[in-house]
Write an enzyme that holds these catalytic residues in place. Structure first.
Site, PDB file in Angstrom:
ATOM      1  CG  ASP A  67       6.952  -8.836   7.327  1.00 47.77           C
ATOM      2  OD1 ASP A  67       5.734  -9.034   7.434  1.00 47.77           O
ATOM      3  OD2 ASP A  67       7.578  -9.042   6.287  1.00 47.77           O
ATOM      4  CG  ASN A 136      14.145  -7.512  -3.434  1.00 42.57           C
ATOM      5  OD1 ASN A 136      13.438  -8.354  -2.890  1.00 42.57           O
ATOM      6  ND2 ASN A 136      14.451  -6.364  -2.863  1.00 42.57           N
ATOM      7  CG  HIS A 138      11.711  -8.951   0.086  1.00 42.68           C
ATOM      8  ND1 HIS A 138      11.467  -7.788  -0.620  1.00 42.68           N
ATOM      9  CD2 HIS A 138      10.512  -9.399   0.477  1.00 42.68           C
ATOM     10  CE1 HIS A 138      10.183  -7.563  -0.656  1.00 42.68           C
ATOM     11  NE2 HIS A 138       9.573  -8.531   0.001  1.00 42.68           N
ATOM     12  CD  GLU A 143      14.004  -5.193   0.939  1.00 41.03           C
ATOM     13  OE1 GLU A 143      14.151  -6.045   0.032  1.00 41.03           O
ATOM     14  OE2 GLU A 143      13.037  -4.411   0.977  1.00 41.03           O
TER      15      GLU A 143
HETATM   16  C1  GLP Z   1       6.184  -8.128   1.171  1.00 41.73           C
HETATM   17  C2  GLP Z   1       6.198  -8.874   2.515  1.00 41.73           C
HETATM   18  C3  GLP Z   1       6.628 -10.295   2.332  1.00 41.73           C
HETATM   19  C4  GLP Z   1       5.949 -10.832   1.079  1.00 41.73           C
HETATM   20  C5  GLP Z   1       6.558 -10.184  -0.126  1.00 41.73           C
HETATM   21  C6  GLP Z   1       5.842 -10.493  -1.424  1.00 41.73           C
HETATM   22  O1  GLP Z   1       6.775  -6.888   1.189  1.00 41.73           O
HETATM   23  N1  GLP Z   1       6.901  -8.279   3.578  1.00 41.73           N
HETATM   24  O2  GLP Z   1       6.316 -11.056   3.480  1.00 41.73           O
HETATM   25  O3  GLP Z   1       6.106 -12.205   0.995  1.00 41.73           O
HETATM   26  O4  GLP Z   1       6.736  -8.802   0.070  1.00 41.73           O
HETATM   27  O5  GLP Z   1       4.644  -9.808  -1.503  1.00 41.73           O
HETATM   28  P1  GLP Z   1       3.474 -10.172  -2.483  1.00 41.73           P
HETATM   29  O6  GLP Z   1       2.905 -11.442  -2.005  1.00 41.73           O
HETATM   30  O7  GLP Z   1       2.501  -9.029  -2.358  1.00 41.73           O
HETATM   31  O8  GLP Z   1       4.064 -10.272  -3.836  1.00 41.73           O
END
Ligand code: GLP
Length: 245
Positions: A67, A136, A138, A143
């Protein structure tokens, strides 16, 4: 789903890196799906260390990131292009032309979604997709409520995601409100998936994933439909959960 429980973030990062390195050695032309966020940073550090010490080569590896924020050009310190260059690509021998990240700063974003989805297909799909998980549920930036049939698309970020990611920005107002992300169906097409989960703040999400139903209201639950998923989770994320591997 196979669950590997490890002690802490350091061990998760080391195990994840070993897993990836083994796959790269088996198939030097591997197509890797990569993730951003805080979770994979330690894994990338280990890949860099190994590259410097043992010479694991990424010259023929192609990567596809999940992304990108909409509105941030690759030179912006908070873009995922910048993150990937800084956290990994600039420190290994990968050909930058073989590193693909959806573009978040072009006029026709709908066309960019199609181009990106098509690009992955033209390369024969992703062999190993690395994933983190949002609290959440995702995956990528898909989402809750995203269709399991979705391909690369534009999303409006949940307020909880904006708040969670504000730590990387000066102010929460600077966090983009939209992103381009591979869809759930794009992610599921990957031949193999490695999900990394660390910390107490991910415990609830991991619990829902392991013990809850498969439902679009919890995007990560779709991983149960995939035949080859490995989860590496640390003690803080697993504590007290029933883990059936
Ligand atoms: C982000 C990314 C995801 C990631 C997730 C968890 O917003 N778009 O690809 O896996 O949220 O993030 P983190 O590893 O900082 O907890």
């Amino acid at each position: 789903m196979k669950v590997i429980e490890v002690k802490d973030y350091a061990e998760m990062s080391q195990k994840a890196a070993e897993y990836i390195i083994q796959k790269v050695c088996q198939n030097p032309r591997i197509k890797l799906g990569l993730a951003t966020g805080g979770t994979p940073i330690g894994t990338y550090k280990n890949l860099i260390e190994d590259h410097k010490k043992n010479g694991t080569s990424y010259q023929n590896v192609t990567t596809f990131n999940l992304d990108e924020y909409i509105g941030l050009p690759g030179e912006n310190k908070n873009s995922y292009r910048y993150y990937m260059n800084e956290q990994l690509f600039n420190h290994i021998d990968i050909n930058l032309n073989k590193t693909n990240i959806p573009k978040g700063d072009i006029k026709d974003m709908e066309a960019e979604c199609l181009r990106y989805e098509d690009l992955i297909s033209k390369h024969g799909g992703i062999d190993l997709q690395i994933l983190g998980i949002g609290s959440n549920g995702h995956i990528g930036f898909n989402e809750p409520g995203t269709s399991f049939n979705s391909i690369t698309h534009i999303v409006k970020l949940a307020q909880s995601t904006i708040n969670a990611n504000a730590r990387f920005f000066n102010r929460v107002e600077e966090v983009p409100t939209k992103a381009i992300t591979m869809g759930i169906s794009s992610i599921l097409k990957s031949k193999e998936i490695l999900l990394l989960v660390s910390g107490e703040n991910k415990k609830e999400a991991l619990s829902k994933l392991l013990n809850g139903e498969i439902n679009e209201s919890f995007p990560a639950s779709v991983l149960k439909n995939h035949p080859c998923v490995t989860i590496i989770a640390d003690k803080a994320a697993v504590a007290g959960l029933k883990v059936h591997s």
